[in-house]
Design a protein around this motif. Structure first.
Motif, PDB file in Angstrom:
ATOM      1  N   VAL A 249     -17.082  59.400 -89.300  1.00 55.85           N
ATOM      2  CA  VAL A 249     -15.677  59.571 -88.931  1.00 55.85           C
ATOM      3  C   VAL A 249     -15.579  60.319 -87.605  1.00 55.85           C
ATOM      4  O   VAL A 249     -14.748  59.975 -86.748  1.00 55.85           O
ATOM      5  N   GLN A 250     -16.447  61.321 -87.409  1.00 55.32           N
ATOM      6  CA  GLN A 250     -16.404  62.066 -86.161  1.00 55.32           C
ATOM      7  C   GLN A 250     -16.714  61.171 -84.975  1.00 55.32           C
ATOM      8  O   GLN A 250     -16.062  61.258 -83.924  1.00 55.32           O
ATOM      9  N   GLN A 251     -17.688  60.282 -85.136  1.00 56.51           N
ATOM     10  CA  GLN A 251     -18.009  59.350 -84.051  1.00 56.51           C
ATOM     11  C   GLN A 251     -16.806  58.468 -83.720  1.00 56.51           C
ATOM     12  O   GLN A 251     -16.495  58.231 -82.546  1.00 56.51           O
ATOM     13  N   LEU A 252     -16.115  58.012 -84.755  1.00 60.21           N
ATOM     14  CA  LEU A 252     -14.938  57.173 -84.540  1.00 60.21           C
ATOM     15  C   LEU A 252     -13.826  57.965 -83.864  1.00 60.21           C
ATOM     16  O   LEU A 252     -13.155  57.460 -82.953  1.00 60.21           O
ATOM     17  N   MET A 253     -13.612  59.200 -84.295  1.00 64.46           N
ATOM     18  CA  MET A 253     -12.551  60.019 -83.699  1.00 64.46           C
ATOM     19  C   MET A 253     -12.880  60.376 -82.250  1.00 64.46           C
ATOM     20  O   MET A 253     -11.983  60.429 -81.400  1.00 64.46           O
ATOM     21  N   ASP A 254     -14.148  60.622 -81.955  1.00 66.16           N
ATOM     22  CA  ASP A 254     -14.544  60.862 -80.560  1.00 66.16           C
ATOM     23  C   ASP A 254     -14.209  59.645 -79.700  1.00 66.16           C
ATOM     24  O   ASP A 254     -13.748  59.768 -78.559  1.00 66.16           O
ATOM     25  N   HIS A 255     -14.453  58.478 -80.257  1.00 65.59           N
ATOM     26  CA  HIS A 255     -14.157  57.241 -79.543  1.00 65.59           C
ATOM     27  C   HIS A 255     -12.650  57.103 -79.317  1.00 65.59           C
ATOM     28  O   HIS A 255     -12.196  56.761 -78.216  1.00 65.59           O
TER      29      HIS A 255
END
Length: 295
Positions: A249-255
């Motif tokens: 989820v963090q990777q997606l939110m960073d994106h």
């Protein structure tokens, strides 16, 4: 624009019975923040942006309501001014909110790791907020702007726009609704969140640190409030939390954060200082997996 905002804030405050003789600008960005001296009141006047960038209707009232509730729970926040009604004020075509003046402690150095650890307590309190909030309101502009914006050589290239539009076709079904997100990430913690990088919106005052700027208060995954901060601050949050952040989820939110910053490119002619931040996020984004790893 700054002078227009100052005059509008002073006029509105005087109409409500406040004494304003020496208004002073405290901050200038997407909002002009004005201390309405000698009144202990600060006006935050959002810039008159194109409609597509203004955010959803009711944004200011949702902020006032949420912050008032947080203060009632004992959370350290910059509170709406008790000297005026608890609602946005319209003046000269501008809508503003009025807040209690707090004195910044200039001797305190920013501690972003410490502030990020404190976000855990903010999230714990926000989790029980009973008011109505929108789903991920800060992301609502991405699809709209991507459909109309042009490339800017040296800042955001045509290839960047092609990739971002292709990514949004993948991301929108997941990020565009709570149901879509929870279907993709059923174990993620979804709750009311600050919405706008709270670690950077913890003000060190002479009376201690206070949370501020809840303009984007929304419902979403906790990871959105930490998006773009980097691994060191993710670890600072996890060290203070009983439930760690979800790396996917963090990777997606960073994106999503990178896209949110990049679609501000059309505003650069009006706010040249945005260009450096856009370049930084765009450079990071080019090295990220397509659509944050979603397929």
């Amino acid at each position: 624009m700054t002078e227009t905002a100052v005059q509008a804030a002073a006029t509105a405050a005087r109409a409500m019975g406040l004494t304003v003789t020496d208004p002073a600008v405290l901050y200038q960005g997407f909002s002009t923040v004005v201390h309405l001296q000698p009144a202990p009141v600060v006006a935050r006047v959002p810039l008159d942006l194109p409609d597509i960038f203004k955010g959803p209707d009711g944004r200011q009232q949702r902020e006032l309501d949420a912050v008032t509730w947080l203060a009632e729970q004992g959370l350290p926040v910059v509170t709406p001014s008790p000297l005026v009604p608890l609602k946005p004020v319209e003046q000269d075509g501008l809508s503003m909110t009025l807040w209690t003046y707090v004195e910044v402690d200039q001797a305190v150095e920013p501690d972003y790791a410490g502030a990020t650890a404190r976000v855990v307590d903010l999230h714990a309190q926000l989790a029980t907020y009973p008011g109505e909030l929108l789903w991920m309101s800060p992301l609502q502009l991405i699809g709209q702007v991507l459909g109309t914006m042009d490339a800017v050589p040296g800042l955001l290239e045509e290839a960047d726009l092609d990739r971002a539009r292709a990514e949004w076709k993948v991301l929108e079904p997941v990020l565009g609704s709570r149901a879509g997100f929870e279907a993709a990430f059923p174990s993620a913690v979804v709750q009311p969140i600050h919405g706008d990088a709270p670690s950077w919106n913890l003000i060190n005052t002479v009376d201690g640190p206070l949370w501020a700027d809840f303009e984007d208060v929304t419902v979403g995954p906790r990871e959105w409030d930490i998006a773009g901060f980097g691994p060191e601050l993710y670890r600072a949050y996890d060290a203070a939390a009983s439930t760690p952040l979800d790396p996917q989820v963090q990777q997606l939110m960073d994106h999503a954060r990178a896209l949110q910053v990049m679609v501000c490119t059309p505003l650069v002619p009006h706010f040249p200082d945005l260009a450096d931040g856009i370049r930084m996020f765009a450079a990071q984004w080019r090295d990220m997996p397509f659509a944050g790893g979603l397929h």
